[in-house]
Design an enzyme around this catalytic site. Sequence first.
Site: not given
Length: 405
Positions: A54, A57, A81, A118-119, A148, A244, A253, A284
Amino acid sequence: MSETSTMVPLSEKLQGNVARSVNPYGCRQAVLNQIAYVQAKGHYAGAKKALIIGGSSSYGLASRITTAFGQGADTISVSYERPPRDEKMLGTAGWYNNVFFREAAEKAGLIAKNFNGDAFTQDIKDQVIDYIKTTFGGQIDLLVYSVAAPKRINPDNPDEVWRSVIKSVGESVTGENIDLEKNELFEQTVEPASEAEVTATKHVMGGEDWEIWVNELKKAGVLAEGFKTILYSYIGPKSTYAFYHEGTLGAAKDAAEASSHKIQKVINDINGEALISVSRAVTTKASVVIPIFPLYCIALYKIEEKTGTHETPIMHKDRLFRDMVYGGRRAVDESGRLRPDAWEQRNDIQDQVADLMTKITPENFNSDLTGYAEFRREFLQLNGFEVPGADETEVDLAALKRLEP
């Protein structure tokens, strides 16, 4: 035969809080500006061979820049990308960030390899491992996981697609949000996620894929002695908990933190370290679509303007790696997480932010009362607009297509 030049005018286009245009050379200048920031801080000891999942950016790109130009590391980035296609689709900002970072790094004598894919897939993992073995010196000593993503295919069942959602858990939450396209403040209600949505978000945004990456790299024998890996989390103030920290993203998370403990066991025998770093709130592409979150940001940015504590992603991540990961000045909490967000979480700052949020209205949010101007400017800069030093008004499509990723 070379392609005929087609000049394309550049203009910012927003659809709600999503950018629909890009300034390629503004992206280049933004990368160069971040590099200059790190270089002005000077060299510091750190990684020599780094993999950033990732890295195209925001925090991932900032991590790559400080690793390369602060530590002198060769880097690999994996990101998904889109390259330029036609006048209506000039590509994504992340694609240009990758291109221009590679150009700058190679000019400085560093290796900078970009994998575009695609990771989450095994194919990309295999390609990266093969490259490390055959071309990258055989081992890496740093892995940054900064992903993300909206969805992930179940690696054990290709017919199942997990989709992440940004929702509350248990009950709906109502608050004010910002429409960057219309420059308007509006009321928004966030509906609670179903149990299936919470589970899917954990699969996508948690630590499962991070674990898979480390396990695959370890199995392949490409992790160096003293290897470090780090994943970015966010907690934030109590005013944002409902949507969040205690919402679907917070559940993801928490899952990532559980993954860090599993990873630590895997890399103990190479004196490795699996770290969670709690990041600060920044502008972001992901954060601007988190419900109600932008309102907090414009209050925070205004207070930080007064206190001199505001940080962009490159400032934040350079400080993280320079001071905490490699600098011996670690700030950790009771759970062992790195806390570079301590500046944001200072009691005096949070008290002032909470007070300011009560004073923001649809009539005054876009005024000197708040940090809205900075928040919007930072968002536009993510796509190459309003970048200091960039003044292009049009680009040659054929020239863009000739750029090497």
